[in-house]
Design an enzyme around this catalytic site. Structure first.
Site, mmCIF file in Angstrom:
data_model
loop_
_atom_site.group_PDB
_atom_site.id
_atom_site.type_symbol
_atom_site.label_atom_id
_atom_site.label_comp_id
_atom_site.label_asym_id
_atom_site.label_seq_id
_atom_site.Cartn_x
_atom_site.Cartn_y
_atom_site.Cartn_z
ATOM 1 C CE LYS A 137 -3.826 -2.241 0.160
ATOM 2 N NZ LYS A 137 -3.758 -3.435 0.783
ATOM 3 C CE LYS A 143 6.607 10.893 -3.741
ATOM 4 N NZ LYS A 143 6.807 11.146 -5.197
ATOM 5 C CB ILE A 144 0.845 6.407 2.355
ATOM 6 C CG1 ILE A 144 0.234 7.807 2.388
ATOM 7 C CG2 ILE A 144 1.857 6.189 3.460
ATOM 8 C CD1 ILE A 144 -0.654 8.024 3.562
ATOM 9 C CB CYS A 145 -1.251 3.455 -1.817
ATOM 10 S SG CYS A 145 -2.469 3.121 -3.060
ATOM 11 C CG LEU A 146 -3.311 8.378 1.104
ATOM 12 C CD1 LEU A 146 -2.968 9.797 1.488
ATOM 13 C CD2 LEU A 146 -4.067 7.705 2.231
#
Lengths: 200, 821
Positions: A137, A143-146
């Protein structure tokens, strides 16, 4: 006696995480507590990016005010979970730390992000460099997956959402969903655990 | 960087630095409380709410409950559990405590209700009651969701204080309303004049109330009316009597009823139950009996003794006069026959008369005096004789016999009546008169029509007959009848079919004829009286008939015995002779023609006479046996019947006997004596007569007597012609010991047969005599056709010649006979 906000949000986060993993989140399914927290964060008015000079300064002031309000809210709810500060005078790069308590253990990670030039149309990409490559994720560079459910909400609320909103809606649910999995699968270890193991 | 931004930066940093308030988690708190318990710092029961988020002490809970009840007046425990957020179990427990502690509280069906609540409810009810004037408790109870009993108990405590009204049968009423309804009840009850079922009245009152009140009117229960009514009856506001709680008889009505009945009864001296029923008395008999103890209860009516006395008098009168009476004609028209019979059963004079046997009751209401019945019986008896006689005449076969017997029958029956009636001289006389009258009418060629005329004649004087002796007569004949009944019935049962039994209709018809005043008396259907009368009389008539028949039979039996004896004797004699004669025929067996002649002769003479005697006597016997009167005085010794008569008579015999009799009669016309003998034996056997066979001894004695007879005849004989036959017979007896009966034609043969037996001289004498006799007979036969002049002379000379020869011939026989003897 009042119900501790944290426990409620905890539940809602688990919900959210579940939704995230399924990859089909809906606005309707958003936790009412998260929602109420979100609504308490003051909304921003100035639509200006880092390149907009004076307007950006105004925007930045508003960002601070929102952040202050959010932080105070967290503090009063015994739910303090991050420290950030602007890394440059323009306020386009921010660094700090965020943490999550799981099984009475505090897992702390570095947090950093840049304000994109198209801000506020584009949301800032929150990075957790320590967790880079440890979970699916996440984009390259931590970079977080949003995208799936944060992006539409952000786009819808442009320019009223700012950094505080991005943290509240983006990072907090992500941590609540991902950290327990990562801990349980052994991908991350508590620093107290990790130190003795390295020692031994 | 402007100042403001820096300031904000600083503030943000400060905010981040600020210490966050510490919050204990729920779990921690629970653990803490547990710890406190363990450490006995909290040493009392600690309850927690249903949500599990709160602790509460029992005292607090109790306080909350009490305050809740104080506030609302009435709280259910379930609601309390909801409001306090504590489990129902604890709420109930504490509620009990609270109720015990607080006397103004009551725990009723899961609800705590305070007295204050009831006060307010009672006030509300009172307000409503004053508005509506009446409320049903059930309605209130459902509104308040409490039981009627509870509500009643609560309201009763407040009646007259908080609630101004009256509680009656589950309804609340205001005094004004009660007064109004009681006025209605009083009005209705006073308005009633006939016995009424009160529940019907209440329903109509309810209807009325509902109409007055409109749709809002609450149904008033009958029990309310009843209570008001009962109170008024007790106070004497309404007069009357109440039966079984609901059946109301106003005193107005009962008074009117009694007056009506009294007046009716005193005026008519009887009263019909129907009238009582119309007057509303359901059990008239008991009512009347209790009211008029000396009255008499009948089926349809109740009568005063005076009415019975009236009937008594009428009956007495009728019995005294020897008449009859229909008690219904004396009684009022509404009386039925059953009533009449009941009255009769209570009539003392009639009962005493019945006891003495002076009266009869027929068909419920008809009273007949004995003399009347006796009278009628006598008439009927006479009538019956005629009836029977005519019946018999129709039964009889040959005319002359029937007419003879008919005449005889009437004669005999009239005489028998005379003999029957001897106890009562007067009636006997009457009957003799009547009998003579009847005979007269009979004599003048009477048939049925004439007898009817006779009856019409007799009607005139029959009712005027003296009746006083008849009681005596009755006494004599009733035991006699019973005797006959028991004794003769079985014997005569078999014969009864043959007797002409008078039918009931016949008796009724005759009775009507004798007493045509049945209709005059105003009886619509005289048969009702006549039928039982006829039923009574019929067996009596039958018995008298049987009695007579029996007497006749006794008489006949004697005669029959005589006849049978006589017949037996006759037949014995004749038959023995016949057998004797038959033996003689054996002598002539070789000579065919002579045998035939001899056989025929015997059949014509002795055999025929035997058959005739048998037939006639048996016929008489049969008649006697069947109970007919036969006069055998003129039954002469020898009635010779011609063949036709014989066969006719033979046919009258019964069954097989008749066939056999016919066979006998036919055999007489035949040529052989043997066939006759066989037929006769057959017949005699069947008819019960013994035919004796000839044995040697008997034959000898018979022959001897025959011979003596012949000798005496011969010696006394003067006629020369008949002398010859007797002499020849005597000769045959002397020489052959056989009794020959020979006709004239066979004499010559017989004479020639004697040739070898007699001496020459004697034979010639016989021969000459025979020749002379033949010539004489020839001359006599010729003389009937020729002129008399010379033939008469010749006959005379021949006769003289024969007469001259007679002593010779006589001597011939008599000497030999004497010598032989």
């Amino acid at each position: 006696m009042s119900v501790p906000a944290e426990s409620v949000s905890l539940v809602s986060r688990i919900h959210l995480a579940f939704d995230l993993r399924r990859g089909s989140p809906t606005m309707e399914g958003w936790d009412p507590n998260t929602k109420s927290t979100l609504t308490k964060i003051p909304l921003l008015t100035v639509k200006a990016g880092p390149r907009d000079g004076g307007a950006w300064a105004q925007r930045l002031k508003e960002e601070y005010r929102a952040l202050i309000a959010y932080t105070q809210m967290n503090k009063s709810n015994d739910n303090d979970w991050f420290r950030i500060s602007a890394a440059n005078s323009e306020g386009t790069r921010w660094i700090g730390k965020c943490w999550y308590v799981h099984n009475l253990l505090k897992y702390e990670f570095d947090l950093q992000f840049d304000i994109p030039v198209t801000y506020p149309a584009t949301a800032p990409e929150l990075e957790l460099p320590q967790l880079d490559g440890k979970t699916q994720k996440m984009y390259r560079g931590g970079k977080i997956c949003l995208t799936l459910h944060f992006k539409p909400l952000w786009a819808k609320n442009c320019p009223r959402f700012g950094i505080a909103h991005a943290l509240c809606l983006g990072l907090a649910p992500w941590l609540a969903a991902e950290i327990p999995i990562l801990v349980d699968s052994g991908m991350i270890k508590h620093k107290d655990d990790a130190a003795p193991s390295t020692e031994t | 960087m402007d100042f403001e931004l820096l300031e904000l930066q600083r503030q943000f940093e400060f905010a981040q630095q600020a210490k966050s308030s510490i919050r204990l988690s729920e779990r921690n708190v629970v653990e803490l409380v547990q710890k406190l318990h363990e450490l006995c710092i909290i040493d009392f029961d600690l309850l927690h709410t249903v949500s599990g988020k709160e602790y509460i002490t029992p005292e607090q809970l109790r306080y909350e409950i009490v305050s809740e009840v104080e506030k609302l007046g009435r709280v259910s425990l379930i609601d309390l559990a909801d409001t306090t957020g504590v489990d129902l179990y604890h709420v109930e427990k504490q509620a009990e405590h609270a109720v015990v502690d607080n006397p103004r509280f009551r725990l009723i069906q899961g609800e705590i209700i305070s007295e204050r609540y009831w006060d307010s409810v009672a006030e509300e009810i009172n307000e409503r009651l004053q508005e509506c004037s009446q409320i049903a408790l059930a309605e209130l109870a459902t509104q308040l969701h409490v039981g009627v009993e509870l509500l009643t108990s609560v309201l009763e405590a407040r009646l007259g204080t908080v609630v101004k009204g009256r509680l009656e049968g589950g309804q609340l009423y205001t005094p004004a309303y009660v007064a109004r309804v009681s006025a209605m009840v009083r009005g209705a009850a006073r308005g009633i004049t006939v016995p009424t079922n009160l529940s019907a009245l209440w329903s109509s009152l309810q209807h009325l109330l509902q109409e007055m009140d409109g749709a809002s009117g609450v149904a008033v229960e009958g029990s309310f009316f009843q209570a008001l009514f009962n109170a008024q009856v007790k106070e004497g506001q309404i007069l009357g009597s109440l039966r079984a709680g609901v059946y109301w008889t106003p005193s107005v009505f009962s008074n009117a009823q009694k007056e009506c009945i009294d007046s009716l009864f005193s005026q008519n001296s009887f009263i019909n139950y129907e009238t009582l029923n119309k007057l509303g008395i359901s059990q008239p008999v008991q009512f009347l009996q209790s009211r008029y103890p000396d009255g008499l209860a009948l089926i349809n009516a109740f009568v005063h003794p005076s009415l019975t006395e009236m009937v008594n008098a009428a009956i007495e009168d009728a019995i005294e006069c020897g008449s009859w009476i229909d008690s219904l004609s004396v009684l009022p028209a509404s009386f039925g026959s059953q009533d009449a019979s009941k009255i009769l059963s209570h009539s003392q004079s009639l009962q005493s008369a019945l006891k003495c046997g002076k009266a009869f009751i027929f068909g419920d209401s008809f009273v007949f005096s004995v003399s009347f019945v006796k009278n009628l019986y006598d008439c009927l008896e006479k009538e019956l004789e005629i009836f029977n006689a005519s019946g018999i005449s129709s039964l009889s076969l040959s005319d002359d016999v029937s007419s003879a017997s008919d005449a005889k029958m009437t004669h005999v029956s009239s005489t028998s009546i005379e003999s029957n009636q001897t106890p009562s001289e007067n009636t006997g006389k009457h009957i003799v008169e009547k009998g003579s009258k009847k005979k007269k009418s009979k004599a003048s060629g009477s048939t049925k029509t004439s007898t009817i005329e006779d009856n019409s004649d007799s009607q005139d004087y029959v009712p005027t007959k003296s009746k006083k002796n008849q009681k005596k007569n009755k006494d004599t004949f009733s035991p006699h009848v019973s005797e006959v009944k028991s004794g003769a019935k079985e014997d005569l049962r078999s014969q009864e079919e043959s007797i002409n039994v008078p039918s009931q209709e016949w008796v009724v018809q005759k009775a009507m004829k004798f007493f045509p005043d049945w209709e005059e008396q105003g009886i619509d259907n005289p048969l009702t009286a006549l039928k039982p009368l006829a039923n009574y009389l019929r067996p009596l008539l039958l018995n008298s008939l049987k009695e007579k028949r029996k007497a006749l039979l006794m008489e006949n039996a004697n005669k029959m015995k005589g006849i049978l004896g006589y017949l037996q004797g006759k037949v014995d004699e004749a038959f023995l002779n016949l057998q004797l004669y038959e033996k003689a025929l054996e002598l002539f067996d070789e000579d065919q023609s002579t045998t035939v002649v001899l056989h025929r002769h015997l059949l014509r003479t002795s055999a025929a006479s035997i058959a005739d005697i048998l037939f006639i006597n048996l016929d008489i016997y049969n008649k006697l046996k069947s109970g007919l009167e036969v006069d055998n005085s003129q039954n002469s010794e020898f009635i010779s019947l011609n063949p036709g008569e014989r066969i006719g008579l033979a046919k009258t015999f019964r069954g097989s006997l008749s066939k056999k009799a016919i066979a006998v009669a036919e055999s007489l016309e035949g040529k052989r004596l043997e066939t006759f003998m066989v037929a006769l034996r057959d017949f005699a056997e069947d008819s019960g007569i013994v035919l004796k066979k000839l044995d040697k001894k008997l034959e000898r004695t018979l022959l001897h007597s025959y011979r003596k007879d012949l000798i005496s005849q011969v010696s006394a004989e003067t006629d020369p012609v008949s002398l010859l036959a007797k002499v020849v017979s005597l000769l045959y007896v002397q020489f052959h010991n056989k009794a020959l009966q020979a006709p004239g034609r066979a004499i010559s043969v017989a004479v020639t047969r004697l040739k070898d037996k007699l001496e020459e001289s004697a034979y010639t004498i016989l021969k000459d005599y025979q020749a002379a006799t033949v010539t004489l007979l020839a001359l006599v036969a010729a003389s009937s056709s020729d002129e008399q002049d010379c033939s008469s002379d010749r006959i005379a000379t021949k006769r003289e010649l024969l007469e001259g020869l007679m002593p010779q011939l006589k001597g011939l026989v008599l000497t030999t006979s004497q010598s032989s003897i």
